[in-house]
Design an enzyme around this catalytic site. Structure first.
Site, short mmCIF file in Angstrom:
data_model
loop_
_atom_site.label_atom_id
_atom_site.label_comp_id
_atom_site.label_asym_id
_atom_site.label_seq_id
_atom_site.Cartn_x
_atom_site.Cartn_y
_atom_site.Cartn_z
N ASN A 143 -156.62 -6.46 32.09
CA ASN A 143 -156.15 -6.68 30.73
C ASN A 143 -155.09 -7.77 30.82
O ASN A 143 -153.97 -7.51 31.27
CB ASN A 143 -155.57 -5.37 30.18
CG ASN A 143 -154.83 -5.55 28.87
OD1 ASN A 143 -154.93 -6.59 28.23
ND2 ASN A 143 -154.07 -4.53 28.48
N LYS A 157 -153.54 -9.20 28.49
CA LYS A 157 -152.55 -9.13 27.41
C LYS A 157 -152.35 -10.54 26.81
O LYS A 157 -153.31 -11.30 26.75
CB LYS A 157 -151.25 -8.50 27.92
CG LYS A 157 -151.52 -7.17 28.64
CD LYS A 157 -150.29 -6.40 28.98
CE LYS A 157 -150.69 -5.10 29.66
NZ LYS A 157 -149.55 -4.24 29.97
N HIS A 191 -154.43 0.46 22.98
CA HIS A 191 -153.47 0.26 24.08
C HIS A 191 -152.08 0.67 23.57
O HIS A 191 -151.75 0.46 22.41
CB HIS A 191 -153.49 -1.21 24.52
CG HIS A 191 -152.70 -1.42 25.76
ND1 HIS A 191 -151.33 -1.50 25.76
CD2 HIS A 191 -153.08 -1.51 27.06
CE1 HIS A 191 -150.91 -1.65 27.01
NE2 HIS A 191 -151.95 -1.66 27.82
N GLU A 210 -149.32 -0.66 23.85
CA GLU A 210 -148.54 -1.75 23.26
C GLU A 210 -148.95 -1.97 21.81
O GLU A 210 -148.13 -2.34 20.97
CB GLU A 210 -148.71 -3.02 24.11
CG GLU A 210 -147.93 -2.88 25.42
CD GLU A 210 -148.47 -3.67 26.59
OE1 GLU A 210 -149.32 -4.56 26.40
OE2 GLU A 210 -148.05 -3.37 27.73
N GLU A 214 -153.11 5.88 30.53
CA GLU A 214 -152.03 4.98 30.93
C GLU A 214 -150.69 5.55 30.48
O GLU A 214 -150.31 5.41 29.31
CB GLU A 214 -152.21 3.61 30.27
CG GLU A 214 -153.52 2.93 30.60
CD GLU A 214 -153.44 1.42 30.36
OE1 GLU A 214 -153.56 0.69 31.33
OE2 GLU A 214 -153.22 1.03 29.21
N GLY A 220 -146.28 -1.77 33.54
CA GLY A 220 -145.42 -2.92 33.80
C GLY A 220 -144.08 -2.60 34.43
O GLY A 220 -143.19 -3.45 34.47
N SER A 223 -149.20 -0.01 36.41
CA SER A 223 -148.68 -0.49 37.70
C SER A 223 -149.64 -0.32 38.86
O SER A 223 -149.22 -0.09 39.99
CB SER A 223 -147.32 0.16 38.00
OG SER A 223 -146.36 -0.22 37.04
P1 PGA Z 1 -149.73 -2.97 34.26
O1 PGA Z 1 -150.40 -2.79 32.82
O2 PGA Z 1 -150.85 -2.93 35.28
O3 PGA Z 1 -149.06 -4.32 34.20
O4 PGA Z 1 -148.78 -1.85 34.44
C1 PGA Z 1 -151.46 -1.89 32.64
C2 PGA Z 1 -151.94 -1.92 31.22
O5 PGA Z 1 -151.11 -2.04 30.31
O6 PGA Z 1 -153.16 -1.83 30.96
#
Ligand code: PGA
Length: 252
Positions: free
Chosen positions: A11, A13, A96, A98, A166, A172, A211
């Site tokens: 992803n 983003k 997601h 976010e 997640e 992140g 992560s």
């Molecule tokens: P990350 O993000 O691997 O940077 O922690 C995962 C995600 O948001 O799908």
């Protein structure tokens, strides 16, 4: 019981200008040369989808990060599932964390988006996961249960549904839950999928995200009922991402 083939999905983003196109070429070459014991997917920003699909990198299918719940209409700035399906996307991420946080997307919204993704013929990757406050309050399982139940469309099928667990606090941050914590949540999600889809629920992928990187992929991907990863930061560079894909060389 069907064990689904694992999927390692990236992803990107809101990352990726034209310069990032080379990462897809590199990833395609790495897989051509060294193989992949899992399915692979990259979800770039909308702006790159057409170009990346057009490259015809056969080892790197392209998906989308979001879609509107409607097919078309007066929704300035939005993109429908049909639009990305027409470009060649076979998967669309919805819900997601976010988007749930930045755009106030509720389970009802996510459910409607997942329905739109499925109606367009794509597989909806429905994201769920608890915040740190919810984990510390001991409500992780309740939160994830409510999100899974509330976000899967009424007419979803096992073969067009994927769940991505997640934990919000792991995205992140470099923090990851213990294997035991991941196992507990994935076991619960599997039980919900079996309730919902019957035997076919065993074939629905449950991805872990948060992560994931090459150094922890083997441990996380070996957890029962973890059928792949949804990867943010470590999907931006082909070599890092391939390090996660190659964890599947060591997993039976
Ligand atoms: P990350 O993000 O691997 O940077 O922690 C995962 C995600 O948001 O799908």
């Amino acid at each position: 019981m069907t064990t689904p083939k694992a999927l390692v999905a990236g992803n990107w983003k809101m990352n990726g200008l034209k310069a990032a196109i080379g990462e897809i070429t590199r990833l395609n070459d790495l897989i051509s040369t060294s193989g992949a014991n899992c399915d692979v997917l990259i979800c770039p920003p909308f702006t790159l989808i057409s170009t990346l699909v057009g490259m015809g990198a056969k080892n790197v299918p392209i998906g989308a990060q979001d879609c509107h719940m409607n097919v078309s209409g007066a929704h300035t700035g939005d993109i429908s599932a049909q639009m990305v399906a027409e470009l060649g996307c076979g998967h669309i991420i919805v819900g997601h964390s976010e988007r749930r946080a930045d755009h106030g997307e509720s389970n009802d919204t996510v459910k409607a988006k997942a329905a739109a993704a499925q109606a367009a013929g794509t597989n909806a990757i429905i994201c769920v996961g608890e915040t740190i406050d919810e984990r510390e309050a001991g409500s992780t399982i309740d939160v994830v249960r409510a999100q899974v139940k509330g976000s899967i469309p009424d007419d979803a099928r096992a073969d067009n549904t994927t769940i991505a667990y997640e934990p919000v606090w792991a995205i992140g941050t470099g923090k990851v839950p213990t294997a035991a914590d991941v196992e507990e949540v994935h076991r619960e999600v599997r039980a919900l999928l079996m309730d919902r889809f019957g035997e076919a629920g065993s074939g629905v992928r449950i991805l872990y995200g948060g992560s994931v990187k090459a150094s922890n992929a083997e441990e996380l991907m070996s957890v029962p009922n973890v059928n792949g990863a949804l990867v943010g930061g470590a999907s931006l560079k082909a070599d890092d991402f391939y390090g996660i894909i190659s964890a599947y060389d060591k997993i039976g």
